[in-house]
Design a protein around this motif. Sequence first.
Motif, PDB file in Angstrom:
ATOM      1  N   ARG A   1       0.827  -1.205   0.000  1.00 10.40           N
ATOM      2  CA  ARG A   1       0.000   0.000   0.000  1.00 10.40           C
ATOM      3  C   ARG A   1       0.862   1.255   0.000  1.00 10.40           C
ATOM      4  O   ARG A   1       1.865   1.332   0.709  1.00 10.40           O
ATOM      5  CB  ARG A   1      -0.895  -0.012   1.240  1.00 10.40           C
ATOM      6  N   GLY A   2       0.467   2.245  -0.794  1.00 13.92           N
ATOM      7  CA  GLY A   2       1.190   3.514  -0.844  1.00 13.92           C
ATOM      8  C   GLY A   2       0.635   4.362  -1.977  1.00 13.92           C
ATOM      9  O   GLY A   2      -0.512   4.177  -2.408  1.00 13.92           O
ATOM     10  N   ARG A   3       1.454   5.283  -2.447  1.00 15.84           N
ATOM     11  CA  ARG A   3       1.048   6.173  -3.552  1.00 15.84           C
ATOM     12  C   ARG A   3       1.527   5.505  -4.852  1.00 15.84           C
ATOM     13  O   ARG A   3       2.712   5.549  -5.169  1.00 15.84           O
ATOM     14  CB  ARG A   3       1.695   7.547  -3.377  1.00 15.84           C
TER      15      ARG A   3
ATOM     16  N   GLU B   1      -3.307   8.065  -5.033  1.00 16.03           N
ATOM     17  CA  GLU B   1      -2.698   8.573  -3.783  1.00 16.03           C
ATOM     18  C   GLU B   1      -2.773   7.559  -2.647  1.00 16.03           C
ATOM     19  O   GLU B   1      -1.800   7.360  -1.938  1.00 16.03           O
ATOM     20  CB  GLU B   1      -3.366   9.896  -3.371  1.00 16.03           C
ATOM     21  N   ASP B   2      -3.954   6.944  -2.456  1.00 16.89           N
ATOM     22  CA  ASP B   2      -4.032   5.863  -1.462  1.00 16.89           C
ATOM     23  C   ASP B   2      -4.342   4.584  -2.224  1.00 16.89           C
ATOM     24  O   ASP B   2      -5.481   4.132  -2.297  1.00 16.89           O
ATOM     25  CB  ASP B   2      -5.109   6.151  -0.407  1.00 16.89           C
ATOM     26  N   GLY B   3      -3.302   4.023  -2.795  1.00 21.13           N
ATOM     27  CA  GLY B   3      -3.478   2.850  -3.637  1.00 21.13           C
ATOM     28  C   GLY B   3      -2.861   1.616  -3.025  1.00 21.13           C
ATOM     29  O   GLY B   3      -2.231   1.669  -1.963  1.00 21.13           O
ATOM     30  N   ALA B   4      -3.060   0.512  -3.715  1.00 31.45           N
ATOM     31  CA  ALA B   4      -2.450  -0.735  -3.264  1.00 31.45           C
ATOM     32  C   ALA B   4      -2.246  -1.657  -4.456  1.00 31.45           C
ATOM     33  O   ALA B   4      -2.976  -1.582  -5.456  1.00 31.45           O
ATOM     34  CB  ALA B   4      -3.305  -1.416  -2.208  1.00 31.45           C
TER      35      ALA B   4
ATOM     36  N   ASP C   1       2.287  -1.582   4.650  1.00 32.78           N
ATOM     37  CA  ASP C   1       1.777  -0.221   4.513  1.00 32.78           C
ATOM     38  C   ASP C   1       2.943   0.756   4.403  1.00 32.78           C
ATOM     39  O   ASP C   1       3.682   0.960   5.356  1.00 32.78           O
ATOM     40  CB  ASP C   1       0.908   0.128   5.723  1.00 32.78           C
TER      41      ASP C   1
ATOM     42  N   GLU D   1      -7.481   1.484  -5.929  1.00 27.57           N
ATOM     43  CA  GLU D   1      -7.661   2.188  -4.663  1.00 27.57           C
ATOM     44  C   GLU D   1      -7.463   1.184  -3.528  1.00 27.57           C
ATOM     45  O   GLU D   1      -7.956   0.049  -3.604  1.00 27.57           O
ATOM     46  CB  GLU D   1      -9.062   2.801  -4.591  1.00 27.57           C
ATOM     47  N   ALA D   2      -6.776   1.600  -2.464  1.00 27.49           N
ATOM     48  CA  ALA D   2      -6.426   0.666  -1.395  1.00 27.49           C
ATOM     49  C   ALA D   2      -7.649  -0.054  -0.803  1.00 27.49           C
ATOM     50  O   ALA D   2      -7.596  -1.285  -0.615  1.00 27.49           O
ATOM     51  CB  ALA D   2      -5.631   1.391  -0.310  1.00 27.49           C
TER      52      ALA D   2
ATOM     53  N   ALA E   1       2.730   4.072   3.824  1.00 25.63           N
ATOM     54  CA  ALA E   1       2.025   5.362   3.775  1.00 25.63           C
ATOM     55  C   ALA E   1       3.008   6.488   3.507  1.00 25.63           C
ATOM     56  O   ALA E   1       4.056   6.565   4.160  1.00 25.63           O
ATOM     57  CB  ALA E   1       1.285   5.591   5.086  1.00 25.63           C
TER      58      ALA E   1
END
Length: 433
Positions: free
Chosen positions: A9-11, A31-34, A63, A47-48, A65
């Motif tokens: 998970r991250g950008r 931006e908040d993807g996985a 994660d 998207e996460a 982040a």
Amino acid sequence: MSANARVIRGRILSFNDDPATSGASAHSLIEDGAVLVGGGRIEAVGEAPDVLAHAPEGAVVDDHAGSFIMSGFIDAHIHYPQTQVIGSYGAQLLDWLQNYTFIEEQKFADPAHCARGAEFFLDELFRSGTTTAMVYCTVHPQSVDAFFTAAEARGARMIAGKVMMDRDAPQALMDTAQRGYDESKALIERWRNRGRLGYAITPRFAVTSTQAQLDAAGALAREFPDCYVQTHADENKAEIARVAALFPEAKSYVDVYARAGLTGPRSVFGHCIHLQESEVAELVSSRSVAAFCPTSNLFLGSGLFDEARLAKAGVRIALATDVGGGTSYSMLHTAAEGYKVLQLNHQSWPALHAFYRMTLGNARALSLDDRIGSIEPGKEADLIALDPRATPALAHRMETAGGALEVELFALMMMGDDRAVRQTYVAGEPRKL
Ligand SMILES: [Zn+2]
């Protein structure tokens, strides 16, 4: 459920094309993807919350982040036997080879030295976020066996080959046209397309190969069209003069290779700084690749790569470290120096162009873009987590970036190195020490 399922998970930043031709549509950012990986491949990206909802039970979640998740970097030209001559003082190309490299490479007659060197080298690539490289070994077949053995054990996608040299080098580093052919052929048959490995036919350069050896290398390229060819061209003016004297019948340095059947879409020529127009035309018509090695070109005082000229002409271009003539394993640092080289040529290199070059661009240059270079389901799961706030200086700088992607990426490229690589995934497995 796939083996070793993992959610990263991250950008999520990925390229689908060259920003130089496709502009803003060439990249995507979640931006908040996985990314869901399993069995060494990318299974899903999005998207996460969506990816997490569909992840198999028991999947590990990493994660990252605040960090970018990108495809692993690709280095299109590097020498694994030069990890202990990197940063050697005071010479230009031909003296640097004789005074440092040719002494160091003789140690690779010893298989134990080869194995230790290969392990260190791969550790260092992964630490720097590089998951695929096109690698020169030494003249010794055992140097190739050691490298591929280490790469295979790590599940890494690597291309490498035995250096061929049959003149103007220490006796202990020379083969002959026939022996270079025979040893290369045996290595090709042992390693080519085994798992994630690829073979590169590797005459070092025209200074250290006779016409007979270049012809033998060309014969191998014809016999094994799925192999690559790697060599050096037009790096340094003294080198170019030497080649002109050795091959008076050739029209140019690149023509020496073309006449031997060594140009082509799987051929990568390191440096290509001082090209005549006819050489540019030969690279274009043969679809050969020119590898831009900025830290090496500056360190050895070789000259300034003319990216705009080659791109305009339609030459396929790659970016590379050329360690140990190059002075850093980091593709971020390499891109930063590349930017400075282009500045001296009054050219521009936006960050997105440079990050494209380190990932999908280099995958395309190595004809591997169907497997690596972007984050898409089905592709191999070579990924990195890049922290734009990895150091105090970066974190301080990012306070004024305002979340603007280009600003963040440019500062990360100019100031980042292995410290910015929070994790490196090779075939879905975390590999950074
Ligand atoms: Zn090189």
